[in-house]
Write a protein that holds these residues in place. Sequence first.
Motif, PDB file in Angstrom:
ATOM      1  N   TRP A   4       7.038  -6.695  32.661  1.00 25.28           N
ATOM      2  CA  TRP A   4       7.243  -5.650  32.480  1.00 25.28           C
ATOM      3  C   TRP A   4       8.052  -4.333  32.093  1.00 25.28           C
ATOM      4  CZ3 TRP A   4       5.643  -0.691  34.173  1.00 25.28           C
ATOM      5  CH2 TRP A   4       5.337  -0.026  33.609  1.00 25.28           C
ATOM      6  N   LEU A   5       8.257  -4.621  34.506  1.00 28.70           N
ATOM      7  CA  LEU A   5       8.996  -3.235  35.054  1.00 28.70           C
ATOM      8  C   LEU A   5      10.795  -3.433  34.127  1.00 28.70           C
ATOM      9  CD1 LEU A   5       9.790  -1.457  36.730  1.00 28.70           C
ATOM     10  CD2 LEU A   5       9.341  -2.777  38.526  1.00 28.70           C
ATOM     11  N   GLY A   6      11.079  -5.398  34.289  1.00 31.18           N
ATOM     12  CA  GLY A   6      12.152  -5.338  33.653  1.00 31.18           C
ATOM     13  C   GLY A   6      12.388  -5.014  32.306  1.00 31.18           C
ATOM     14  N   GLN A   7      11.378  -5.361  31.704  1.00 21.39           N
ATOM     15  CA  GLN A   7      11.339  -5.003  30.651  1.00 21.39           C
ATOM     16  C   GLN A   7      12.173  -2.707  30.419  1.00 21.39           C
ATOM     17  OE1 GLN A   7       8.804  -6.687  27.029  1.00 21.39           O
ATOM     18  NE2 GLN A   7       9.265  -5.318  26.013  1.00 21.39           N
ATOM     19  N   ALA A   8      10.578  -2.204  30.904  1.00 17.60           N
ATOM     20  CA  ALA A   8      11.075  -1.178  30.297  1.00 17.60           C
ATOM     21  C   ALA A   8      12.076  -0.321  31.635  1.00 17.60           C
ATOM     22  CB  ALA A   8      10.090  -0.621  31.527  1.00 17.60           C
ATOM     23  N   VAL A   9      12.908  -0.983  32.623  1.00 14.57           N
ATOM     24  CA  VAL A   9      13.577  -0.370  32.668  1.00 14.57           C
ATOM     25  C   VAL A   9      14.869  -0.564  32.186  1.00 14.57           C
ATOM     26  CG1 VAL A   9      15.263  -0.564  34.871  1.00 14.57           C
ATOM     27  CG2 VAL A   9      13.123  -0.852  34.810  1.00 14.57           C
ATOM     28  N   ALA A  10      15.237  -1.876  31.531  1.00 16.52           N
ATOM     29  CA  ALA A  10      15.989  -2.366  30.813  1.00 16.52           C
ATOM     30  C   ALA A  10      16.157  -1.358  29.194  1.00 16.52           C
ATOM     31  CB  ALA A  10      16.401  -3.564  29.834  1.00 16.52           C
ATOM     32  N   GLY A  11      15.056  -1.290  28.747  1.00 15.68           N
ATOM     33  CA  GLY A  11      14.748  -0.036  27.393  1.00 15.68           C
ATOM     34  C   GLY A  11      15.624   1.348  27.569  1.00 15.68           C
ATOM     35  N   LEU A  12      14.747   1.151  29.459  1.00 16.54           N
ATOM     36  CA  LEU A  12      15.400   3.023  29.700  1.00 16.54           C
ATOM     37  C   LEU A  12      16.935   2.799  29.910  1.00 16.54           C
ATOM     38  CD1 LEU A  12      13.189   4.281  32.077  1.00 16.54           C
ATOM     39  CD2 LEU A  12      13.121   5.162  29.647  1.00 16.54           C
ATOM     40  N   LEU A  13      17.593   2.271  30.470  1.00 16.45           N
ATOM     41  CA  LEU A  13      18.759   1.649  30.880  1.00 16.45           C
ATOM     42  C   LEU A  13      19.434   1.608  30.069  1.00 16.45           C
ATOM     43  CD1 LEU A  13      18.473   1.386  34.491  1.00 16.45           C
ATOM     44  CD2 LEU A  13      18.240   4.212  33.551  1.00 16.45           C
ATOM     45  N   ASP A  14      19.619   1.478  28.865  1.00 14.92           N
ATOM     46  CA  ASP A  14      20.339   0.412  27.775  1.00 14.92           C
ATOM     47  C   ASP A  14      21.505   0.373  28.170  1.00 14.92           C
ATOM     48  OD1 ASP A  14      20.928  -2.023  26.717  1.00 14.92           O
ATOM     49  OD2 ASP A  14      20.201  -1.103  25.205  1.00 14.92           O
ATOM     50  N   GLY A  15      22.410  -0.060  28.502  1.00 12.47           N
ATOM     51  CA  GLY A  15      23.725   0.549  28.041  1.00 12.47           C
ATOM     52  C   GLY A  15      24.759  -0.681  28.824  1.00 12.47           C
ATOM     53  N   ALA A  16      25.739  -0.949  29.037  1.00 10.09           N
ATOM     54  CA  ALA A  16      26.689  -1.985  29.413  1.00 10.09           C
ATOM     55  C   ALA A  16      27.002  -1.950  31.243  1.00 10.09           C
ATOM     56  CB  ALA A  16      28.682  -2.338  28.810  1.00 10.09           C
ATOM     57  N   TRP A  17      26.937  -0.816  31.232  1.00 10.00           N
ATOM     58  CA  TRP A  17      26.572  -1.170  33.119  1.00 10.00           C
ATOM     59  C   TRP A  17      25.447  -1.589  33.618  1.00 10.00           C
ATOM     60  CZ3 TRP A  17      22.937   1.105  36.184  1.00 10.00           C
ATOM     61  CH2 TRP A  17      22.408   1.996  35.147  1.00 10.00           C
ATOM     62  N   PHE A  18      24.261  -1.409  32.798  1.00  8.94           N
ATOM     63  CA  PHE A  18      23.698  -1.949  32.932  1.00  8.94           C
ATOM     64  C   PHE A  18      23.366  -3.352  33.382  1.00  8.94           C
ATOM     65  CE2 PHE A  18      19.249  -3.142  32.687  1.00  8.94           C
ATOM     66  CZ  PHE A  18      18.184  -2.891  33.617  1.00  8.94           C
ATOM     67  N   ARG A  19      23.890  -3.691  32.142  1.00 12.03           N
ATOM     68  CA  ARG A  19      23.616  -4.951  31.149  1.00 12.03           C
ATOM     69  C   ARG A  19      24.610  -6.143  32.740  1.00 12.03           C
ATOM     70  NH1 ARG A  19      23.631  -3.139  26.523  1.00 12.03           N
ATOM     71  NH2 ARG A  19      25.735  -3.073  26.508  1.00 12.03           N
ATOM     72  N   TYR A  20      25.616  -5.363  32.997  1.00 10.23           N
ATOM     73  CA  TYR A  20      26.317  -6.501  34.335  1.00 10.23           C
ATOM     74  C   TYR A  20      26.180  -5.845  35.040  1.00 10.23           C
ATOM     75  CZ  TYR A  20      30.825  -5.687  31.027  1.00 10.23           C
ATOM     76  OH  TYR A  20      32.060  -5.785  30.193  1.00 10.23           O
ATOM     77  N   ALA A  21      24.658  -5.033  35.551  1.00  8.12           N
ATOM     78  CA  ALA A  21      24.072  -4.910  36.578  1.00  8.12           C
ATOM     79  C   ALA A  21      22.800  -5.913  36.337  1.00  8.12           C
ATOM     80  CB  ALA A  21      23.729  -3.861  36.539  1.00  8.12           C
ATOM     81  N   VAL A  22      22.262  -6.408  35.223  1.00  5.53           N
ATOM     82  CA  VAL A  22      21.581  -7.379  35.359  1.00  5.53           C
ATOM     83  C   VAL A  22      22.810  -8.484  36.031  1.00  5.53           C
ATOM     84  CG1 VAL A  22      20.295  -8.937  34.048  1.00  5.53           C
ATOM     85  CG2 VAL A  22      20.021  -6.615  34.187  1.00  5.53           C
ATOM     86  N   GLY A  23      23.783  -8.820  35.006  1.00  6.44           N
ATOM     87  CA  GLY A  23      24.048 -10.221  35.284  1.00  6.44           C
ATOM     88  C   GLY A  23      24.942 -10.404  36.825  1.00  6.44           C
ATOM     89  N   ALA A  24      24.808  -8.505  37.637  1.00  3.11           N
ATOM     90  CA  ALA A  24      25.341  -9.502  38.886  1.00  3.11           C
ATOM     91  C   ALA A  24      23.891  -9.826  40.194  1.00  3.11           C
ATOM     92  CB  ALA A  24      25.827  -7.375  39.155  1.00  3.11           C
ATOM     93  N   GLY A  25      23.060  -9.178  39.429  1.00  2.00           N
ATOM     94  CA  GLY A  25      21.332  -9.565  40.136  1.00  2.00           C
ATOM     95  C   GLY A  25      21.594 -10.959  39.883  1.00  2.00           C
ATOM     96  N   PHE A  26      21.559 -11.272  38.680  1.00  2.00           N
ATOM     97  CA  PHE A  26      21.315 -13.437  38.987  1.00  2.00           C
ATOM     98  C   PHE A  26      22.740 -13.966  39.762  1.00  2.00           C
ATOM     99  CE2 PHE A  26      19.194 -12.732  34.177  1.00  2.00           C
ATOM    100  CZ  PHE A  26      18.030 -13.354  34.372  1.00  2.00           C
ATOM    101  N   ILE A  27      23.741 -12.958  39.593  1.00  2.00           N
ATOM    102  CA  ILE A  27      24.729 -14.199  40.669  1.00  2.00           C
ATOM    103  C   ILE A  27      24.115 -13.595  42.128  1.00  2.00           C
ATOM    104  CG2 ILE A  27      26.865 -13.789  41.820  1.00  2.00           C
ATOM    105  CD1 ILE A  27      27.888 -13.001  38.915  1.00  2.00           C
ATOM    106  N   ALA A  28      23.750 -12.481  42.293  1.00  3.75           N
ATOM    107  CA  ALA A  28      22.801 -12.659  43.520  1.00  3.75           C
ATOM    108  C   ALA A  28      21.497 -13.514  43.616  1.00  3.75           C
ATOM    109  CB  ALA A  28      21.886 -11.048  43.734  1.00  3.75           C
ATOM    110  N   MET A  29      21.259 -13.814  42.846  1.00  2.09           N
ATOM    111  CA  MET A  29      20.253 -14.255  42.901  1.00  2.09           C
ATOM    112  C   MET A  29      20.358 -16.437  43.502  1.00  2.09           C
ATOM    113  SD  MET A  29      17.031 -13.185  42.919  1.00  2.09           S
ATOM    114  CE  MET A  29      16.415 -14.894  42.720  1.00  2.09           C
ATOM    115  N   ALA A  30      22.095 -16.168  42.239  1.00  4.15           N
ATOM    116  CA  ALA A  30      22.313 -17.525  43.042  1.00  4.15           C
ATOM    117  C   ALA A  30      22.729 -17.782  44.296  1.00  4.15           C
ATOM    118  CB  ALA A  30      23.500 -17.711  41.990  1.00  4.15           C
ATOM    119  N   ALA A  31      23.491 -16.982  45.188  1.00  3.59           N
ATOM    120  CA  ALA A  31      23.227 -16.965  46.397  1.00  3.59           C
ATOM    121  C   ALA A  31      22.071 -16.700  47.716  1.00  3.59           C
ATOM    122  CB  ALA A  31      24.424 -15.253  46.785  1.00  3.59           C
ATOM    123  N   TRP A  32      21.283 -16.375  47.147  1.00  4.20           N
ATOM    124  CA  TRP A  32      20.027 -16.237  47.405  1.00  4.20           C
ATOM    125  C   TRP A  32      19.113 -17.832  47.356  1.00  4.20           C
ATOM    126  CZ3 TRP A  32      15.616 -11.972  46.097  1.00  4.20           C
ATOM    127  CH2 TRP A  32      14.643 -12.193  47.486  1.00  4.20           C
TER     128      TRP A  32
END
Length: 189
Positions: free
Chosen positions: A54-82
């Motif tokens: 719900w938090l992820g969905q809510a934040v994405a709904g409020l911050l929908d934009g290219a920069w936010f999608r890039y941040a989500v992508g970077a988050g997945f890449i950081a998760m890969a390293a973690w």
Amino acid sequence: MDALLTSTAVVALAEIGDKTMLLAIVLAARFRRPLPVVLGILVATLANHAIAAWLGQAVAGLLDGAWFRYAVGAGFIAMAAWTLVPDKLDAEDAPRPARYGAFLTTLIAFFIVEMGDKTQIATIALGARYQDLVAVAAGTTIGMMIANVPAVFLGDRIVEKVPLKTVRVIAALLFLAIGIWVFVETALR
């Protein structure tokens, strides 16, 4: 269906060797009553991951934009390293003496230990990516159960047989692929 299957696969792989899986083994060995431990894991995970999705969905709904999608992508890449970093159960994470029984002890311990864990962070990112609370929460919960139910029933034998390094690499590659996919998808919009 894509959100459900991806969420299940990501969390099932990321959970193997995670501290919550180690906690499942400790609780199972301690209580020697697998059903209440499994039910505690299920309820704690449903609650924790529903909030995270719900938090992820809510934040994405409020911050929908290219920069936010890039941040989500970077988050997945950081998760890969973690994911490549081995996890251990710290002494303060171990369950305290039980006064509430196997179910309630497991529910509370799992809910608390999962806070800020990589599978919870992944659930937030998946909620932001897919915008489908039910599919993401269900998928991540199924993934947690796929990893933890055998841990409850088979305990230490799993840890001895499963090459955790290989599983961590596969999970990291999956996170990396999703991160790259989000980057490419955002760039092509």
